[in-house]
Write an enzyme that holds these catalytic residues in place. Structure first.
Site, PDB file in Angstrom:
ATOM      1  CE  LYS A   1       0.052   3.239   5.007  1.00  0.00           C
ATOM      2  NZ  LYS A   1      -0.508   3.540   6.523  1.00  0.00           N
TER       3      LYS A   1
ATOM      4  CB  SER B   1       4.899  -1.931  12.096  1.00  0.00           C
ATOM      5  OG  SER B   1       4.668  -0.508  11.707  1.00  0.00           O
TER       6      SER B   1
ATOM      7  CD  GLU C   1      -3.651  -2.815   7.209  1.00  0.00           C
ATOM      8  OE1 GLU C   1      -2.616  -2.466   6.576  1.00  0.00           O
ATOM      9  OE2 GLU C   1      -4.331  -1.289   6.785  1.00  0.00           O
TER      10      GLU C   1
ATOM     11  N   GLY D   1       2.371   2.220  10.859  1.00  0.00           N
ATOM     12  CA  GLY D   1       3.726   3.480  10.335  1.00  0.00           C
ATOM     13  C   GLY D   1       3.687   3.323  11.589  1.00  0.00           C
TER      14      GLY D   1
ATOM     15  CD  GLU E   1      -2.769   5.490   6.618  1.00  0.00           C
ATOM     16  OE1 GLU E   1      -3.007   5.899   4.668  1.00  0.00           O
ATOM     17  OE2 GLU E   1      -1.900   4.956   7.397  1.00  0.00           O
TER      18      GLU E   1
ATOM     19  CG  ASN F   1      -1.920   1.358   1.103  1.00  0.00           C
ATOM     20  OD1 ASN F   1      -1.768   1.764   0.021  1.00  0.00           O
ATOM     21  ND2 ASN F   1      -1.901   1.877   2.526  1.00  0.00           N
TER      22      ASN F   1
ATOM     23  CG  HIS G   1      -6.057   2.463   4.475  1.00  0.00           C
ATOM     24  ND1 HIS G   1      -5.490   3.027   5.241  1.00  0.00           N
ATOM     25  CD2 HIS G   1      -4.985   1.278   4.726  1.00  0.00           C
ATOM     26  CE1 HIS G   1      -4.180   3.168   6.002  1.00  0.00           C
ATOM     27  NE2 HIS G   1      -3.514   1.843   5.799  1.00  0.00           N
TER      28      HIS G   1
HETATM   29  P1  PGA Z   1       2.870   0.197   7.405  1.00  0.00           P
HETATM   30  O1  PGA Z   1       1.383   0.440   6.941  1.00  0.00           O
HETATM   31  O2  PGA Z   1       3.547  -1.304   6.951  1.00  0.00           O
HETATM   32  O3  PGA Z   1       3.664   1.876   7.306  1.00  0.00           O
HETATM   33  O4  PGA Z   1       2.750   0.278   9.047  1.00  0.00           O
HETATM   34  C1  PGA Z   1       0.171  -1.048   6.932  1.00  0.00           C
HETATM   35  C2  PGA Z   1      -0.706   0.132   6.103  1.00  0.00           C
HETATM   36  O5  PGA Z   1      -1.195   0.652   6.595  1.00  0.00           O
HETATM   37  O6  PGA Z   1      -1.557  -0.562   5.383  1.00  0.00           O
END
Ligand code: PGA
Length: 248
Positions: free
Chosen positions: A11, A210, A164, A170, A96, A9, A94
């Site tokens: 982003k 992560s 998630e 992140g 976010e 992803n 997601h």
């Molecule tokens: P990350 O993000 O691996 O940077 O923690 C995962 C995601 O938001 O899909």
């Protein structure tokens, strides 16, 4: 047997030119991959990425899809537009999107139905926040997200769920493999109770948050974990490839 699926992803990262470069680096590194490999890129990178992945085993994904066919929805992108470019997968819900853009279980459900109607394969994200986790509400939150998000869905063949935990995205904090496995087990069991044993048995559920080369193997060894949705570590070809090739 569920085929593992590792999806990047990106982003809001990488211009189209940068996308091409990353894919060129990635292609040789993942060409013998056992899991399915997907990159979910920004809309403006889709066409260039489609061209760059030609002849490879990398599949193309987007990061959202509108719930309507077309019309007055400024800023939205329709399933037909994505299909025409050659998009196969689409991330929906997601955290976010839920946190910063007002996405709800209801809008997730609308987008999900549209994706399925149009033949896009949805990667639907669920997960609890740190506050919810500390209040011991994880299962309750997941139950709501799954039952409302997947309302009136009857066929899960093309659906992937990404669990998630929001606090792990992140932040460098990962759920322990056992913890992630247990929570994903809860989701699988809920699907079993609601949609039946076969659906639950065949449904692919990823872990996200992560996930990186150093913890991929341990997470992927878990019985309930069928793949990963990778943010930060998908932006570097070597790191993403190391996750894809976790078995080697
Ligand atoms: P990350 O993000 O691996 O940077 O923690 C995962 C995601 O938001 O899909």
């Amino acid at each position: 047997m569920r085929k593992p699926i590792i999806a990047g992803n990106w982003k809001m990262n990488k211009t189209a030119a940068e996308a091409e470069k990353l894919i060129d680096e990635l292609k040789p590194l993942v060409k013998k991959s056992k899991p399915e490999v997907v990159v979910c890129v920004p809309y403006t990178d889709l066409a260039a990425t489609k061209k760059a992945i030609e002849g490879s085993n990398i599949k193309l994904g987007a990061q959202n899809v509108a719930w309507a066919d077309s019309g007055a929805f400024t800023g939205e992108i329709s399933a037909e537009m994505l299909k025409e470019i050659g998009v196969e997968y689409v991330i929906i819900g997601h955290s976010e999107r839920r946190t910063y853009f007002g996405e709800t279980d209801e809008s997730v459900n609308l987008r999900l139905h549209q994706a399925l109607k149009c033949g896009l394969k949805p990667i639907v994200c669920v997960g609890e926040t740190l506050f919810e986790r500390e209040k011991k509400r994880t299962n309750k939150v997941l139950k709501r997200q799954v039952l409302e998000g997947f309302k009136d869905v009857t066929d899960f063949t093309d659906i992937v769920i990404a669990y998630e935990p929001v606090w792990a995205i992140g932040t460098g904090k990962t759920a322990t493999a056992e913890d992630a496995n247990k929570t994903i087990g809860y989701i699988r069991n809920l699907v079993k109770k609601t949609w039946g044993a076969d659906t639950a048995k065949n449904l692919r559920i990823q872990y996200g948050g992560s996930m990186k080369p150093s913890n991929a193997k341990e997470l992927m060894a878990m019985r309930n974990i069928d793949g990963g949705l990778i943010g930060g570590a998908s932006l570097k070809a070597e790191d993403f490839a190391a996750i894809v090739n976790y078995k080697d």
